[in-house]
Enzyme design. Structure first.
Site, PDB file in Angstrom:
ATOM      1  N   ASP A  16       0.869  -1.184   0.000  1.00  0.00           N
ATOM      2  CA  ASP A  16       0.000   0.000   0.000  1.00  0.00           C
ATOM      3  C   ASP A  16       0.903   1.230   0.000  1.00  0.00           C
ATOM      4  O   ASP A  16       2.093   1.142   0.323  1.00  0.00           O
ATOM      5  CB  ASP A  16      -0.908   0.017   1.241  1.00  0.00           C
ATOM      6  CG  ASP A  16      -1.840   1.231   1.257  1.00  0.00           C
ATOM      7  OD1 ASP A  16      -2.345   1.605   0.188  1.00  0.00           O
ATOM      8  OD2 ASP A  16      -2.044   1.829   2.338  1.00  0.00           O
ATOM      9  N   GLU A 156      -3.795   9.403   8.466  1.00  0.00           N
ATOM     10  CA  GLU A 156      -2.340   9.245   8.629  1.00  0.00           C
ATOM     11  C   GLU A 156      -1.841  10.049   9.833  1.00  0.00           C
ATOM     12  O   GLU A 156      -0.817   9.730  10.421  1.00  0.00           O
ATOM     13  CB  GLU A 156      -1.606   9.700   7.361  1.00  0.00           C
ATOM     14  CG  GLU A 156      -1.800   8.789   6.170  1.00  0.00           C
ATOM     15  CD  GLU A 156      -0.892   7.553   6.198  1.00  0.00           C
ATOM     16  OE1 GLU A 156       0.222   7.643   6.711  1.00  0.00           O
ATOM     17  OE2 GLU A 156      -1.337   6.506   5.696  1.00  0.00           O
TER      18      GLU A 156
HETATM   19  N1  DGL Z   1      -4.692   3.480   0.763  1.00  0.00           N
HETATM   20  C1  DGL Z   1      -4.805   4.099  -0.532  1.00  0.00           C
HETATM   21  C2  DGL Z   1      -6.016   3.546  -1.273  1.00  0.00           C
HETATM   22  O1  DGL Z   1      -6.523   2.532  -0.925  1.00  0.00           O
HETATM   23  C3  DGL Z   1      -4.941   5.572  -0.491  1.00  0.00           C
HETATM   24  C4  DGL Z   1      -3.880   6.355   0.176  1.00  0.00           C
HETATM   25  C5  DGL Z   1      -3.199   7.324  -0.738  1.00  0.00           C
HETATM   26  O2  DGL Z   1      -3.812   8.274  -1.237  1.00  0.00           O
HETATM   27  O3  DGL Z   1      -2.020   7.099  -0.950  1.00  0.00           O
HETATM   28  O4  DGL Z   1      -6.484   4.112  -2.203  1.00  0.00           O
END
Ligand code: DGL
Length: 283
Positions: A16, A156
């Site tokens: 991620d 975050e």
């Molecule tokens: N966790 C990311 C998603 O599932 C989003 C976080 C980001 O914008 O980097 O889209």
């Protein structure tokens, strides 16, 4: 670099842009406790959700290649933005099977929705790609895709039950509901189309009508990984791959502060994270 442990366990790489994918890892652990896990959060380059397709694809391919270099036999792109914008690029670059989270999310919405009208909350880039609208349409679902660009930075920051986050969320939900009403849609399901958003489940529950179902793709993704590994004969048939009481071995990597990863990541994973290795993937 920590090398792969050389065990004969299946090695699953999970990626991620940050901590959000830990919600997917959390669902994978009880589904496949016999695997060894390699989790990478590209925290230095987060957020992906406000970046262009070319940049997200470059970052995601580099991250996937890193996990492969650690010996991953299978890759889970536990980031909706990377899954929506870069899945083809990652598959083209990878030498192992790759699973994204968009289809699995749409599958769970299809199983849950009675009205067939679904609200998808996601990053701006995921919404702009319309990957969810397409995946939902294959199940005969109509969808409102609502970009919530302020949520990832708030999460975050650890502001998961702050009044500020509650207010921001309420505004996004009101805007989405107004859009649905003017389109004559009857939303009964909210799909969390960003792996960060499950952390806001409590706030969402407070802000939404009681009969509205809230879903994320973590559980359905974990189940799909298990089925695919079974069909690839990478997991034994029978029940020995679940119900194992051993805690699976997990290796964590981040491209920015390992201290922050340990502290915040533990909230996403629901268990302490002891050791995190700092990785430099460049800019
Ligand atoms: N966790 C990311 C998603 O599932 C989003 C976080 C980001 O914008 O980097 O889209």
């Amino acid at each position: 670099m920590t090398a792969s442990t050389g065990s004969d366990k299946i090695r699953i790489g999970v990626f991620d842009s940050g901590f959000g994918g830990l919600t997917v890892l959390r669902a994978l652990l009880p589904q496949i406790p016999t695997a060894e896990y390699f989790y990478l959060g590209d925290t230095a380059r987060l957020p992906y959700g406000s970046k262009s397709q070319a940049t997200v694809a470059r970052y995601a391919v580099e991250s996937a290649q890193l996990l492969e270099s650690y010996g991953a036999d299978y890759l889970v792109i536990a980031c909706n933005t990377a899954s929506a914008l870069a899945l083809d690029a990652i598959r083209a670059a990878a030498h192992v099977p790759v699973l994204g989270v968009i289809e699995t999310g749409a599958d769970s919405a299809a199983a849950a929705s009675t009205t067939r009208d679904v609200l998808v909350l996601a990053t701006q880039a995921t919404v702009d790609s319309h990957a969810y609208a397409r995946a939902c349409a294959t199940h005969g679902l109509r969808s409102i895709e609502k970009a919530c660009p302020l949520l990832v930075p708030l999460i975050e920051e650890g502001w998961i039950d702050s009044p500020v986050t509650r207010q921001v969320l309420r505004i996004y939900l009101e805007q989405a509901q107004a859009e649905a009403t003017s389109a004559g849609m009857a939303l009964d399901t909210v799909l969390l189309g960003c792996t960060h958003y499950p952390l806001l489940r409590g706030l969402l529950r407070e802000s939404l009508p009681k009969d509205m179902t809230i879903l994320d793709s973590a559980e359905s993704t974990a189940q799909r990984v298990r089925r695919q590994l079974r069909s690839l004969k990478s997991l034994p048939e029978g029940t020995t791959d679940t119900g194992d009481t051993n805690i699976p071995v997990c290796h964590f990597f981040a491209t920015d502060s390992v201290d922050k990863f340990r502290t915040l990541g533990s909230r996403f994973l629901g268990r302490p994270i002891e050791q995190v290795e700092l990785i430099d993937l460049g800019g």
